[in-house]
Design a protein around this motif. Structure first.
Motif, short mmCIF file in Angstrom:
data_model
loop_
_atom_site.label_atom_id
_atom_site.label_comp_id
_atom_site.label_asym_id
_atom_site.label_seq_id
_atom_site.Cartn_x
_atom_site.Cartn_y
_atom_site.Cartn_z
N ILE A 21 -14.73 -8.11 28.11
CA ILE A 21 -16.06 -7.53 28.05
C ILE A 21 -16.54 -7.63 26.61
N ILE A 22 -17.66 -8.31 26.42
CA ILE A 22 -18.24 -8.46 25.09
C ILE A 22 -19.20 -7.31 24.81
N GLU A 23 -19.99 -6.94 25.82
CA GLU A 23 -21.01 -5.91 25.64
C GLU A 23 -21.35 -5.30 26.98
N SER A 24 -21.58 -3.99 26.99
CA SER A 24 -22.04 -3.30 28.18
C SER A 24 -22.91 -2.14 27.72
N ILE A 25 -24.24 -2.31 27.88
CA ILE A 25 -25.16 -1.31 27.35
C ILE A 25 -26.31 -1.07 28.33
N PRO A 26 -26.89 0.16 28.27
CA PRO A 26 -28.12 0.38 29.05
C PRO A 26 -29.28 -0.31 28.34
N SER A 27 -30.15 -0.94 29.10
CA SER A 27 -31.30 -1.59 28.47
C SER A 27 -32.57 -0.77 28.67
N SER A 28 -32.57 0.13 29.65
CA SER A 28 -33.69 1.06 29.80
C SER A 28 -33.31 2.17 30.77
N PHE A 29 -34.04 3.27 30.69
CA PHE A 29 -33.84 4.42 31.57
C PHE A 29 -35.18 5.11 31.73
N PHE A 30 -35.48 5.58 32.93
CA PHE A 30 -36.69 6.38 33.13
C PHE A 30 -36.39 7.46 34.15
N ILE A 31 -37.18 8.52 34.05
CA ILE A 31 -37.09 9.61 35.02
C ILE A 31 -38.52 10.14 35.22
N GLN A 32 -38.85 10.44 36.47
CA GLN A 32 -40.18 10.93 36.78
C GLN A 32 -40.34 12.37 36.28
N LYS A 89 -31.35 0.47 33.84
CA LYS A 89 -30.98 -0.94 33.79
C LYS A 89 -29.87 -1.09 32.78
N SER A 90 -28.96 -2.00 33.06
CA SER A 90 -27.89 -2.28 32.11
C SER A 90 -27.61 -3.77 32.09
N HIS A 91 -27.01 -4.20 31.02
CA HIS A 91 -26.51 -5.57 31.03
C HIS A 91 -25.12 -5.59 30.43
N THR A 92 -24.30 -6.41 31.05
CA THR A 92 -22.91 -6.55 30.65
C THR A 92 -22.64 -8.03 30.45
N ILE A 93 -21.99 -8.33 29.35
CA ILE A 93 -21.65 -9.73 29.04
C ILE A 93 -20.13 -9.86 29.01
N PHE A 94 -19.65 -10.84 29.76
CA PHE A 94 -18.22 -11.16 29.81
C PHE A 94 -18.01 -12.54 29.21
N ARG A 95 -16.89 -12.72 28.54
CA ARG A 95 -16.49 -14.05 28.07
C ARG A 95 -15.18 -14.40 28.77
N ASP A 113 -14.82 -14.68 45.61
CA ASP A 113 -15.54 -13.42 45.87
C ASP A 113 -14.86 -12.22 45.23
N ASP A 114 -13.52 -12.18 45.28
CA ASP A 114 -12.79 -11.05 44.70
C ASP A 114 -13.05 -10.93 43.20
N PHE A 115 -13.13 -12.06 42.52
CA PHE A 115 -13.38 -12.05 41.08
C PHE A 115 -14.77 -11.48 40.79
N ILE A 116 -15.76 -11.93 41.53
CA ILE A 116 -17.13 -11.47 41.33
C ILE A 116 -17.23 -9.98 41.63
N ARG A 117 -16.57 -9.54 42.70
CA ARG A 117 -16.58 -8.10 43.03
C ARG A 117 -15.94 -7.27 41.92
N LYS A 118 -14.87 -7.79 41.31
CA LYS A 118 -14.23 -7.06 40.22
C LYS A 118 -15.18 -6.93 39.04
N LEU A 119 -15.89 -8.00 38.70
CA LEU A 119 -16.87 -7.91 37.61
C LEU A 119 -17.97 -6.91 37.96
N ILE A 122 -16.76 -3.39 37.53
CA ILE A 122 -16.75 -3.01 36.11
C ILE A 122 -18.17 -2.62 35.68
N CYS A 123 -19.15 -3.43 36.06
CA CYS A 123 -20.55 -3.17 35.69
C CYS A 123 -21.06 -1.86 36.31
N ILE A 124 -20.73 -1.64 37.56
CA ILE A 124 -21.17 -0.42 38.24
C ILE A 124 -20.49 0.81 37.64
N GLY A 125 -19.22 0.69 37.30
CA GLY A 125 -18.54 1.79 36.61
C GLY A 125 -19.22 2.11 35.29
#
Length: 161
Positions: A21-32, A89-95, A113-119, A122-125
């Motif tokens: 994992i290179i980066e995992s950050i929120p890129s925006s958040f909003f609440i009504q 919103k978040s973005h995660t970068i993997f190398r 498919d298993d590999f993509i689900r694992k990624l 990680i992103c959802i966590g």
């Protein structure tokens, strides 16, 4: 016997896909505006979530980027409202040094498919933790993102940049 061990190691290494994992950050958040809603009665069961997933690749740097957009809709009488109550919103970068194992010559993601689900897990966590942090200082601090069943995801569409 030594030959058998050698073949097993070769098989398992060809199936192994290393990733960092290179980066995992929120890129925006909003609440009504919560003043219009009785938030004391809202629980996770009163919300319906929509998750959008966008993937992109950077072949030169052997990177996989996964952008998540999560919106929560308040359920009223079994139906979700049209406007989301909150979203993040978040973005995660993997190398991966094994980039060629998961990307075809056509520059498309061809990972198991298993590999993509694992990624995705990680992103959802990560987004679960980010959301918890953002909601902590609101009247919705008791709301948590429930576990998501990713087995229903058949295909992840890739966005080319």
């Amino acid at each position: 016997m030594a030959q058998d061990t050698k073949n097993k190691n070769k098989d398992s290494s060809s199936k192994t896909i290393r990733v960092e994992i290179i980066e995992s950050i929120p890129s925006s958040f909003f609440i009504q505006d919560l003043e219009k809603i009785d938030t004391s009665k809202i629980t996770t069961k009163d919300l319906e979530y929509q998750l959008k997933i966008i993937t992109s690749l950077n072949s030169d740097e052997k990177l996989i980027k996964i952008d998540l957009e999560l919106d929560a809709y308040l359920l009223k009488k079994g139906k979700s409202e049209e406007e989301s109550l909150f979203g993040i919103k978040s973005h995660t970068i993997f190398r991966t040094p094994d980039f060629n194992k998961i990307v075809g010559k056509d520059e498309k993601l061809s990972a198991p498919d298993d590999f993509i689900r694992k990624l995705l897990n990680i992103c959802i966590g990560g987004i679960r933790g980010m959301l918890s942090t953002k909601l902590t200082i609101t009247e919705l601090s008791n709301v948590t993102l429930p576990l998501l069943d990713l087995s229903s995801i058949k295909e992840v569409k890739e966005h080319k940049k």
